[in-house]
Scaffold this active site. Sequence first.
Site, PDB file in Angstrom:
ATOM      1  N   HIS A   1       1.746   4.494  -2.783  1.00 20.07           N
ATOM      2  CA  HIS A   1       1.817   5.945  -2.591  1.00 20.07           C
ATOM      3  C   HIS A   1       3.197   6.465  -3.021  1.00 20.07           C
ATOM      4  O   HIS A   1       3.314   7.478  -3.698  1.00 20.07           O
ATOM      5  CB  HIS A   1       1.632   6.305  -1.108  1.00 20.07           C
ATOM      6  CG  HIS A   1       0.223   6.184  -0.607  1.00 20.07           C
ATOM      7  ND1 HIS A   1      -0.850   6.695  -1.292  1.00 20.07           N
ATOM      8  CD2 HIS A   1      -0.284   5.627   0.526  1.00 20.07           C
ATOM      9  CE1 HIS A   1      -1.966   6.462  -0.593  1.00 20.07           C
ATOM     10  NE2 HIS A   1      -1.650   5.802   0.504  1.00 20.07           N
TER      11      HIS A   1
ATOM     12  N   HIS B   1       0.836  -1.204   0.000  1.00 24.86           N
ATOM     13  CA  HIS B   1       0.000   0.000   0.000  1.00 24.86           C
ATOM     14  C   HIS B   1       0.878   1.264   0.000  1.00 24.86           C
ATOM     15  O   HIS B   1       0.729   2.133  -0.864  1.00 24.86           O
ATOM     16  CB  HIS B   1      -0.901  -0.035   1.247  1.00 24.86           C
ATOM     17  CG  HIS B   1      -1.822   1.139   1.374  1.00 24.86           C
ATOM     18  ND1 HIS B   1      -3.152   1.089   1.031  1.00 24.86           N
ATOM     19  CD2 HIS B   1      -1.610   2.415   1.813  1.00 24.86           C
ATOM     20  CE1 HIS B   1      -3.709   2.272   1.249  1.00 24.86           C
ATOM     21  NE2 HIS B   1      -2.794   3.101   1.715  1.00 24.86           N
ATOM     22  N   GLU B   2       1.792   1.319   0.958  1.00 23.83           N
ATOM     23  CA  GLU B   2       2.628   2.527   1.077  1.00 23.83           C
ATOM     24  C   GLU B   2       3.545   2.693  -0.139  1.00 23.83           C
ATOM     25  O   GLU B   2       3.832   3.807  -0.578  1.00 23.83           O
ATOM     26  CB  GLU B   2       3.446   2.502   2.373  1.00 23.83           C
ATOM     27  CG  GLU B   2       2.604   2.449   3.649  1.00 23.83           C
ATOM     28  CD  GLU B   2       1.521   3.518   3.732  1.00 23.83           C
ATOM     29  OE1 GLU B   2       1.707   4.603   3.149  1.00 23.83           O
ATOM     30  OE2 GLU B   2       0.469   3.248   4.357  1.00 23.83           O
TER      31      GLU B   2
ATOM     32  N   HIS C   1       3.690   6.549  -6.722  1.00 21.93           N
ATOM     33  CA  HIS C   1       2.860   7.627  -7.257  1.00 21.93           C
ATOM     34  C   HIS C   1       3.608   8.963  -7.088  1.00 21.93           C
ATOM     35  O   HIS C   1       3.723   9.753  -8.028  1.00 21.93           O
ATOM     36  CB  HIS C   1       1.537   7.630  -6.488  1.00 21.93           C
ATOM     37  CG  HIS C   1       0.470   8.518  -7.060  1.00 21.93           C
ATOM     38  ND1 HIS C   1      -0.717   8.748  -6.419  1.00 21.93           N
ATOM     39  CD2 HIS C   1       0.412   9.250  -8.200  1.00 21.93           C
ATOM     40  CE1 HIS C   1      -1.460   9.571  -7.139  1.00 21.93           C
ATOM     41  NE2 HIS C   1      -0.796   9.898  -8.229  1.00 21.93           N
TER      42      HIS C   1
HETATM   43 ZN   LIG Z   1      -3.043   5.239   1.981  1.00 21.21          ZN
END
Ligand SMILES: [Zn+2]
Length: 600
Positions: A394, A390-391, A397
Site C-alpha cells: 500500500h 502487505h502494508e 502504491h
Molecule cells: Zn490492505
Amino acid sequence: MTETIPARSEVAPELTWNAPSVFPSDDAWDEEFKRITDSLPDVKKFQGHLGDSPAAWADAMQVFDDLVSRVLKVFVYAGMAHHVDTTDQAATAMVSQAQGLYARSMAAIAFLDPELLAIGEETLRRWIKDEPRLAIYDHYVSNLFRKQAHVRSAEVEELLGMLADPFSGPGGTAGMLTNADFKFEPAVSADGSEVPVTQGTILRILTGADREARRMAWEHYTDTYLAFKNTLANNLASSIKQNVFNMRARRHRSTLEASLFENNIPVEVFHNLISTFRSNLPTWHRYWAIRRKALGVDTLHPYDIWAPLTGEKSHIPYQQAVDWICAGMAPLGDEYVSVARKGCLDDRWVDVYPNQGKTAGAFSWGSPDTYPFIVMSYNDDVLGLSTLAHELGHSMHSYLTWQNQPMVYSNYSLFVAEVASNFNQAMVRAHLLETIADPALQISVIEEAMSNFHRYFFVMPTLARFELDVHERVERGEGLTADSLIELMADLFGEGFGDQVHVDRARVGITWATFGHLYADFYVYQYATGLSGAHALSRRILSGEAGAVDDYLRFLKAGGSFYPLDALKMAGVDLTTPQAVEETFSVLSGMVDRLEKLLA
Ligand SMILES: [Zn+2]
C-alpha cells in the site's frame, strides 16, 4: 513479548514513525492549523466565478488542491499521535480539531462539483483543450458527468443527503451491540484455567493449540450471537432495505449495480468471481482433508480451521523481514526496492513494535506531502513479515502515486489498493518458498498464506454470495428472518466445506452476524478480486513476461487517474474475465500440494 508491552515513552525513537518529518513540533502544527483556518474565506471567493473563464477555473483548482493537501497533512500528524497511544488525551483532542478543520474545508469547496455541472460538459471540455493547466482534469470531468446520470433533482438530492446520517443507524447498532454490549462466557484451557473470550481475544484462542479451549471459545462466541439472532437479523434487514431504497431513489436496476457504479465496475466482475469460486471449491475441500489429517482429528470442526499445524514458531527479526521483503520485490527493480528499504529502515515510515495503548491491527496511511506511513505491531514471526509486506505494498502504491499524480488523483479505490498490497505478499511468499530450505519455516509460510486465503478467498466470497442472495430477496419483496438468514449461510458454508468440515448449522449459519463488513453493501468481494488481480500480476512478472514490470509500475503510478478496471488492464489483468480468479486458484492449489508433501 506480550507480557512486557512497553509504555509509549519507553519505545526507542528509531523504531517509531517519523512524526517530526510532518511537523517539527506540536507548536508548528498549531500554527499551520491557524493559518489554514484563516485562509478559508479566501477559498469561498471563487464561488460563483468558476465559469468566468478557463483561467479562473484553473486558479481555483490550484487553491483548492493546496488547501486539501495542507489539511490532510494536519490530519495525518494528529492521527499519528493518536494511533500510537489511544489513551493520549491531547492527541485525541488534536484529532477532533483536525476532523473539524477537514469538515469546514470540504464544506468551503463543496460548490465545486455543482458549479462544474452547471457550466456543462461541452464548455469544460473546450476549456480543458484551451488551458494547459486544466489538461489533468479530463478524467475528473468524465467521471463527474458519468455519475450525473444518477443524480436527481436538487430537492431530491437534498432529501437523500439528509438521510445519510439516520441511515447509518443499523451499522452503528450492530457495532455497539456486538462490541460494547456483548459479554461472552469464558472458555477453559487444558490446564483448567479460565480463558476470557472477548472480541479482542477470540482469534488468539482460535489460532492456539488447545483444542478444548478453541471449541468452548467458538461455541460461546457464536452462541452469544445466536442469543440475539432476531435483533441482529432485523437490524441487517433494515440496512439491506436502505440499500434497496437508495438504489431505487437513484434509479439503478439492482443494488449490486448501484454499489458497483461508484467505481464504474460492471456486474460481470462480481458474477465471474462467484461462479469461478464455486467451480473451484474442490481445492478447498482438498485443503480441509489435509488439515484434518495433519491435526490428527476424526472430524474437522470450524474451530480447527485456524489451529497451528506445527508446534514450531518462526523467529524473524524486523531487519530480516525487511531483507526478505526487498529480495521478494527485487523483480520490480532497484528503484522500487531502495525506496522501500530506505522507508523501512532509515526514513522511519514504520511504527514497528507494539506498545501500551497502540491501535490494534496494521494500516498504511499518509498524505501526498508526507511519507506513506505504516502502523503495526510487529511480532517477529511470519504473520508480522507478511503484514509488513502487505502494508508496504500500500505504501509504495501511495508513494509512487503521490510522486506522479496531481492532488485530484492522489487517492485510489480499495478495488485497486488491495491488488498492490496482496501483490507484495504474493511476491514475498513466492521468493521465500523458492529460497528457504528449512521445512518448518516453509510450513509456517504456507500456513500464513492459507490463513490469508481462507479469510479473503473463502470467507469473503462466501459472504458475497450471501449478500447477493439476501439483497435479491428484498428486491423481490420477500421478507428476511433470523432463521432464513442462518439457513442460507449454513448452506453456503456447507457447500464450501464439502463433506470435510462438520457443519453445526446454527453456529456456522450465524457467521453473517459476526461481520460488520456487511453493513457496507457489496464491499467484501473486493478483497477476493484484489487477491486475484495480485496473483495474476505477480505470476506475469515471475514468469518473466516482457513488459510486465513496466506495466505494473505504470499502474502503481496511476493512482486514481483511471477507473479501477482500466488501471488494472494497464497493469496486465482483465478482471471482467474469470482468468485472474482461475490463476489464483491454481496458486492456492499449488500451496495445498506443497503443504501435503511437507506434512507427509
Ligand atoms: Zn490492505
